[in-house]
Scaffold this motif. Structure first.
Motif, PDB file in Angstrom:
ATOM      1  N   UNK A   1       0.840  -1.203   0.000  1.00 43.27           N
ATOM      2  CA  UNK A   1       0.000   0.000   0.000  1.00 43.27           C
ATOM      3  C   UNK A   1       0.876   1.254   0.000  1.00 43.27           C
ATOM      4  N   UNK A   2       1.879   1.262   0.857  1.00 44.98           N
ATOM      5  CA  UNK A   2       2.757   2.435   0.956  1.00 44.98           C
ATOM      6  C   UNK A   2       3.448   2.728  -0.357  1.00 44.98           C
ATOM      7  N   UNK A   3       3.977   1.703  -1.008  1.00 44.46           N
ATOM      8  CA  UNK A   3       4.681   1.921  -2.273  1.00 44.46           C
ATOM      9  C   UNK A   3       3.729   2.361  -3.370  1.00 44.46           C
ATOM     10  N   UNK A   4       2.512   1.804  -3.334  1.00 50.76           N
ATOM     11  CA  UNK A   4       1.555   2.171  -4.377  1.00 50.76           C
ATOM     12  C   UNK A   4       0.968   3.555  -4.166  1.00 50.76           C
ATOM     13  N   UNK A   5       1.039   4.042  -2.941  1.00 54.09           N
ATOM     14  CA  UNK A   5       0.489   5.365  -2.668  1.00 54.09           C
ATOM     15  C   UNK A   5       1.470   6.490  -2.982  1.00 54.09           C
ATOM     16  N   UNK A   6       2.713   6.151  -3.304  1.00 52.79           N
ATOM     17  CA  UNK A   6       3.681   7.201  -3.629  1.00 52.79           C
ATOM     18  C   UNK A   6       3.185   7.940  -4.876  1.00 52.79           C
ATOM     19  N   UNK A   7       3.157   9.258  -4.783  1.00 61.42           N
ATOM     20  CA  UNK A   7       2.666  10.101  -5.874  1.00 61.42           C
ATOM     21  C   UNK A   7       3.431   9.794  -7.168  1.00 61.42           C
ATOM     22  N   UNK A   8       2.722   9.344  -8.218  1.00 58.23           N
ATOM     23  CA  UNK A   8       3.409   8.964  -9.462  1.00 58.23           C
ATOM     24  C   UNK A   8       4.233  10.115 -10.055  1.00 58.23           C
TER      25      UNK A   8
ATOM     26  N   UNK B   1      15.280   3.181  -3.512  1.00 62.11           N
ATOM     27  CA  UNK B   1      15.932   3.417  -2.234  1.00 62.11           C
ATOM     28  C   UNK B   1      15.832   4.866  -1.773  1.00 62.11           C
ATOM     29  N   UNK B   2      15.913   5.814  -2.720  1.00 61.20           N
ATOM     30  CA  UNK B   2      15.956   7.214  -2.300  1.00 61.20           C
ATOM     31  C   UNK B   2      14.582   7.867  -2.270  1.00 61.20           C
ATOM     32  N   UNK B   3      13.661   7.334  -3.067  1.00 64.04           N
ATOM     33  CA  UNK B   3      12.369   8.020  -3.175  1.00 64.04           C
ATOM     34  C   UNK B   3      11.229   7.140  -2.652  1.00 64.04           C
ATOM     35  N   UNK B   4      11.035   5.978  -3.276  1.00 56.21           N
ATOM     36  CA  UNK B   4       9.817   5.228  -2.981  1.00 56.21           C
ATOM     37  C   UNK B   4       9.784   4.666  -1.555  1.00 56.21           C
ATOM     38  N   UNK B   5      10.882   3.983  -1.145  1.00 58.20           N
ATOM     39  CA  UNK B   5      10.865   3.393   0.201  1.00 58.20           C
ATOM     40  C   UNK B   5      10.784   4.449   1.306  1.00 58.20           C
ATOM     41  N   UNK B   6      11.588   5.536   1.224  1.00 57.70           N
ATOM     42  CA  UNK B   6      11.432   6.558   2.271  1.00 57.70           C
ATOM     43  C   UNK B   6      10.013   7.122   2.345  1.00 57.70           C
TER      44      UNK B   6
ATOM     45  N   UNK C   1       6.366  17.483  -8.745  1.00 56.73           N
ATOM     46  CA  UNK C   1       7.016  16.260  -8.276  1.00 56.73           C
ATOM     47  C   UNK C   1       8.232  16.505  -7.400  1.00 56.73           C
ATOM     48  N   UNK C   2       8.158  17.512  -6.524  1.00 52.98           N
ATOM     49  CA  UNK C   2       9.252  17.677  -5.556  1.00 52.98           C
ATOM     50  C   UNK C   2       9.240  16.468  -4.626  1.00 52.98           C
ATOM     51  N   UNK C   3      10.427  16.101  -4.105  1.00 50.83           N
ATOM     52  CA  UNK C   3      10.505  14.967  -3.187  1.00 50.83           C
ATOM     53  C   UNK C   3      10.115  15.457  -1.795  1.00 50.83           C
ATOM     54  N   UNK C   4       8.938  15.008  -1.279  1.00 53.73           N
ATOM     55  CA  UNK C   4       8.427  15.606  -0.045  1.00 53.73           C
ATOM     56  C   UNK C   4       9.280  15.310   1.178  1.00 53.73           C
ATOM     57  N   UNK C   5      10.071  14.227   1.131  1.00 51.70           N
ATOM     58  CA  UNK C   5      10.855  13.865   2.318  1.00 51.70           C
ATOM     59  C   UNK C   5      12.226  14.520   2.304  1.00 51.70           C
ATOM     60  N   UNK C   6      12.504  15.313   1.285  1.00 55.66           N
ATOM     61  CA  UNK C   6      13.808  15.970   1.224  1.00 55.66           C
ATOM     62  C   UNK C   6      13.637  17.472   1.375  1.00 55.66           C
ATOM     63  N   UNK C   7      14.666  18.116   1.905  1.00 58.08           N
ATOM     64  CA  UNK C   7      14.607  19.568   2.019  1.00 58.08           C
ATOM     65  C   UNK C   7      14.732  20.175   0.625  1.00 58.08           C
ATOM     66  N   UNK C   8      14.469  21.479   0.560  1.00 60.37           N
ATOM     67  CA  UNK C   8      14.590  22.196  -0.708  1.00 60.37           C
ATOM     68  C   UNK C   8      16.016  22.040  -1.254  1.00 60.37           C
ATOM     69  N   UNK C   9      17.004  22.181  -0.368  1.00 58.95           N
ATOM     70  CA  UNK C   9      18.393  22.055  -0.814  1.00 58.95           C
ATOM     71  C   UNK C   9      18.661  20.651  -1.361  1.00 58.95           C
ATOM     72  N   UNK C  10      18.158  19.628  -0.666  1.00 61.01           N
ATOM     73  CA  UNK C  10      18.371  18.249  -1.141  1.00 61.01           C
ATOM     74  C   UNK C  10      17.664  18.002  -2.470  1.00 61.01           C
ATOM     75  N   UNK C  11      16.479  18.577  -2.617  1.00 59.44           N
ATOM     76  CA  UNK C  11      15.768  18.448  -3.881  1.00 59.44           C
ATOM     77  C   UNK C  11      16.597  19.019  -5.025  1.00 59.44           C
ATOM     78  N   UNK C  12      17.077  20.249  -4.825  1.00 60.04           N
ATOM     79  CA  UNK C  12      17.833  20.904  -5.898  1.00 60.04           C
ATOM     80  C   UNK C  12      19.136  20.153  -6.174  1.00 60.04           C
TER      81      UNK C  12
END
Lengths: 214, 401
Positions: free
Chosen positions: A101-108, A126-131, B96-107
């Motif tokens: 569910x968590x992986x599928x809910x990640x904004x496409x 590793x950097x986007x979906x799992x976190x 599509x910014x990465x919500x778990x990263x700061x602005x600096x990490x995104x850039x």
């Protein structure tokens, strides 16, 4: 002898059982999390495999624990190992399910922009979906932990470790003077553990989830 | 269709085809086009025309079924897609910014993948935040959810520019933003682009945005067939066919007003008087003109008030600077005629006052000024068109002989 007096005389014994209980629950959850994450990651994008995994792990959860332990005596024998295997089986569904569910809910669009920036499949995972899925996975682990805390007690039926031993011992001696205390002692330990584990998950969530997601 | 382009082609698409499984018609049907270096090329068309598919084939988020893509004469159709994408900036509507990263990490995402040193990345992040008008100290440690929609869009653009790519792909980048913020972001982006001179492919379904943002516009019909690929001016004045004319819609003249700026046209005069002049002098100025009022200027030539004859005849000793009506509808020379017209419609004397950067009065724009400007633009275009036809005739005769 009051219940409190009983607890005082049996403290060392109870502490030992409690630690055994914690150890087997933590072991089961860690193993189930590893397996659950792997199964979730492998299947979240494809419909059939995902349904199969959820159906199988769902079935595990419906098997009466006493029956499963009984069968394990025949297949594996007595002791800690069969209990651990059973607990992992019971812990799987909430973790696999929440991983999927968590992986599928990640904004496409987040995944698409990651891909558009040149992240390969592994980096994206590793950097986007799992976190991003992590808070949901933790919620699954929390449910599994509560389920397994109770079932672990039944493990004493096949000589497993933990507080279940006092519960079974007490039940076998019902009618004697301290039997009820023995049973209550084991139950109380499990209740306290449930509260402590819940607090632990709040802490883990705080420590492992990005501020941007809270 | 084979409109010759001025600069060297930065991107060349050759017979690009995309056929999705289970669909009878290809989404993109043998598209060839050249994107000149340093320009904003807009892909615009009705929904489902294949514009987004076309754009996504350039960074190979969608793999073409056949055809080839050249980036600076290098065939990138088969190179490693992830490596290719790190060379091309990418901005999408949802940002599509990465919500778990700061602005600096995104850039810092692409520079990190490219293995830049930490301090170089940090310097680049701050530089980009400055570029998009956000204070680095305030914003670098924030998370996307703590920003407004407009700010997120700025970060999206900054992130796409992080490794300074020559080429940027933008898919309706301002589509999900409220109209006022969108207008501001578009202007900011045009200002940035004037310095950066990147090659930009910009997808939109909004013809007005296309006209505003594009150096060149490709109007696409179903199957990503090019209906017309030309400058905005040419498309508005000479739509290639009914499809293009329909797509531009009515009001092409109004849209043209958005392309010309006040400094391109001849301004009209209005009677003016200094604020320290006497009332009788002001009255003389008005009576000596065909207007019913005069514009009062201060010592630095800045417009202060409108003063009409009836204000002057009314008793009182106040100086000119404090009677009459406040000036409204003030525009600067870089404003578009459409802005000026808009101001004019609500102005008291149906004209817009033009002032320079220092606020000094330059002249006025009224409906006649705009009318004249439009008429002369049309005749210039007609002349150019005629020359071209004659040129082609000459050429034809030469070939015939």
């Amino acid at each position: 002898m009051t219940f409190l007096e009983y607890l005082e005389t049996r403290q060392e014994h109870l502490l030992e059982l409690t630690i055994e209980h914690i150890v087997i629950v933590v072991e089961a959850i860690v193993i189930a999390t590893v397996i659950g994450l792997v199964l979730g990651i492998l299947t979240y994008q494809t419909r059939r495999p995902r349904e199969i995994v959820l159906a199988i792990t769902g079935t595990f959860l419906t098997i009466p624990s006493l029956a499963l332990f009984g069968l394990f005596i025949v297949w594996i024998g007595l002791g800690t190992a069969p209990v651990l295997i059973a607990l992992v089986m019971y812990a799987l569904l909430p973790i696999v399910r929440n991983t999927i569910v968590g992986l599928r809910e990640v904004d496409p669009s987040v995944v698409e922009s990651a891909q558009g920036m040149g992240m390969n499949r592994v980096q994206r995972l590793l950097r986007i979906e799992l976190p991003l899925a992590w808070p949901v996975v933790i919620a699954g682990m929390r449910v599994s932990t509560l389920v397994v805390l109770g079932i672990a007690a039944i493990g004493a039926y096949i000589n497993g470790p933990g507080l279940g031993n006092d519960i079974f011992t007490g039940l076998a001696r019902i009618g004697t003077s301290t039997a009820v205390y023995v049973v209550l002692g084991g139950m109380l330990g499990i209740l306290i553990l449930a509260v402590l584990f819940d607090l632990l998950y709040v802490l883990i969530f705080r420590l492992t989830t990005s501020r941007g997601l809270r | 269709m084979n409109e010759s382009t001025n600069g060297p082609a930065k991107i060349r698409l050759e017979n690009l085809v995309k056929r999705f499984p289970g669909q009878a018609k290809p989404a993109v049907d043998s598209l060839s086009m050249e994107i000149p270096e340093g320009e904003i090329v807009i892909l615009v068309g009705p929904s489902g025309c294949g514009k987004t598919t076309t754009m996504k084939m350039i960074n190979r988020l969608i793999e073409p079924t056949s055809g080839r893509i050249f980036l600076e004469d290098e065939d990138v159709t088969k190179v490693d897609a992830d490596q290719l994408r790190r060379r091309i900036g990418y901005v999408i509507q949802q940002i599509g910014l990465f919500p778990h990263m700061t602005i600096a990490q995104n850039i810092a995402t692409v520079p990190r993948m490219l293995g830049w040193k930490r301090d170089r990345i940090a310097a680049r992040v701050d530089e980009l935040l400055e570029t998009v008008g956000m204070d680095p100290a305030t914003y670098r440690g924030r998370y996307p959810k703590e920003l407004s929609g407009g700010q997120r869009q700025r970060i999206g653009v900054a992130r796409a520019m992080s490794a300074d790519p020559d080429v940027m792909l933008m898919d309706e980048p301002f589509g999900a933003i409220d109209p006022i913020t969108r207008d501001r972001l578009q202007n900011e982006f045009l200002r940035l682009q004037a310095e950066m001179k990147k090659t930009i492919i910009f997808v939109t379904h909004d013809i007005d945005e296309a006209i505003k943002m594009g150096d060149r516009i490709a109007i696409l019909r179903e199957g990503s067939h090019i209906a017309q690929f030309d400058t905005p001016e040419q498309i508005l004045v000479h739509p290639a066919d009914d499809f293009v004319a329909d797509f531009i819609g009515r009001g092409a003249s109004l849209k043209r007003l958005g392309l010309s700026r006040v400094h391109d046209i001849e301004l009209s005069e209005w009677p003016t008087v200094r604020e320290d002049a006497s009332r009788s002098e002001a009255l003389r100025v008005i009576e000596g003109s065909d207007k019913s009022s005069a514009l009062v200027l201060d010592s630095a030539n800045r417009p202060r008030r409108w003063v009409a004859a009836e204000h002057l005849r009314r008793a009182g000793e106040e100086p000119l600077g404090s009677i009459g009506l406040p000036t409204d509808a003030v525009v600067q020379p870089h404003a578009t005629l459409s802005d000026a017209l808009n101001e004019m419609l609500t102005a008291r004397y149906s004209c817009a006052i033009v002032v320079g950067n220092d606020g000094a009065y330059l002249g006025i724009v009224d409906i006649d000024t705009i009318n004249d400007a439009m008429r002369s633009m049309r005749s210039v275009e007609r002349g150019r068109m005629r020359d071209r036809l004659i040129g082609e005739d000459d050429h034809a005769t030469e070939v015939g002989e």
